[in-house]
Design an enzyme around this catalytic site. Structure first.
Site, PDB file in Angstrom:
ATOM      1  CG  HIS A 165      -5.129  -1.429  -1.685  1.00  0.00           C
ATOM      2  ND1 HIS A 165      -4.794  -2.510  -0.891  1.00  0.00           N
ATOM      3  CD2 HIS A 165      -4.591  -0.333  -1.067  1.00  0.00           C
ATOM      4  CE1 HIS A 165      -4.097  -2.088   0.158  1.00  0.00           C
ATOM      5  NE2 HIS A 165      -3.952  -0.781   0.069  1.00  0.00           N
ATOM      6  CB  SER A 214      -0.954  -0.047   1.197  1.00  0.00           C
ATOM      7  OG  SER A 214      -1.975   0.907   1.065  1.00  0.00           O
TER       8      SER A 214
END
Length: 231
Positions: free
Chosen positions: A159, A124
């Site tokens: 993601h 992330s």
């Protein structure tokens, strides 16, 4: 040999019962018990996140530590970081993390570590940061573009399959030329770069993948990259 392992999502942060990606990262450092240092800056050095790191990596063959910029372990940050075999960056607010790193000089130390052959890894925010550009939710309302440290050329979206708006907005930003071409990476997949070039894609989930996304005359082109499932 310079190495970066950029996860779209996964590892102990998202899959505490599936540490395939974390074990893969450890394997790249060599040695029976590599020294791995967790940087939880993007989470505001959240105590719970740090505890989860230690709980998960205590089950793997390694020596663990973490670097908090709110409770510094030493004034000699360069000496602390450059003593490690692996730097593992957690998720959270990418913009705030990079701002703190610049203030403390951590960004320059990380580049030195990478050039020395210390393995860089993260998910992330800890994945976006290595690229020239990325897509982030750091601003609190929707997804925006952001500049990273530029160790790897191009852009990146983590993601990719985990959040509804990630894929279409990444396409849109590239189509509008707000972002360069780059890599979309699903949760559970990771890009492994060696010496600035993509070496392979690995995954901890059978259906997790990574993609090369670019603008062409006819529109956005997305290519699924070959991968190795670690299970």
């Amino acid at each position: 040999m310079k190495q970066i392992i950029a996860m779209g999502g996964g590892g102990f942060s998202m899959e505490p019962e599936n540490l395939l990606l974390d074990q893969y990262i450890l394997n790249q450092a060599g040695g029976s018990r590599p020294k791995i240092c967790f940087l939880p800056t993007a989470s505001g050095d959240a105590d719970g996140y740090i505890e989860r790191f230690y709980n998960s990596f205590s089950t793997l063959p390694c020596e663990t530590s973490h670097l908090s910029l709110f409770k510094l372990p030493t004034k000699d940050l360069a000496g602390f970081i450059l003593d490690k075999d692996i730097i593992y960056v957690g998720g959270g607010n990418t913009k705030s993390m990079l701002a703190l790193w610049r203030e403390w000089g951590v960004d320059a130390i990380l580049r030195q570590a990478w050039e020395m052959g210390i393995t860089m890894a993260g998910l992330s925010a800890g994945s976006i940061c290595w690229f020239e550009e990325g897509i982030t939710d750091s601003y609190g309302e929707g997804l925006e573009t952001i500049n990273g440290m530029g160790f790897i050329k191009g852009s990146h979206s983590p993601h990719y399959d985990g959040e509804e708006n990630r894929r279409p907005l990444y396409h849109s930003f590239i189509h509008q030329e707000k972002l360069q071409a780059g890599y979309g990476v699903d949760d559970g997949a990771a890009l492994h770069f060696i010496n600035d070039r993509l070496y392979k894609v690995v995954s901890s989930r059978k259906h997790a993948s990574a993609y090369w996304v670019e603008k062409r005359a006819e529109g956005i082109h997305e290519k699924v990259l070959p991968k190795e499932y670690l299970g």
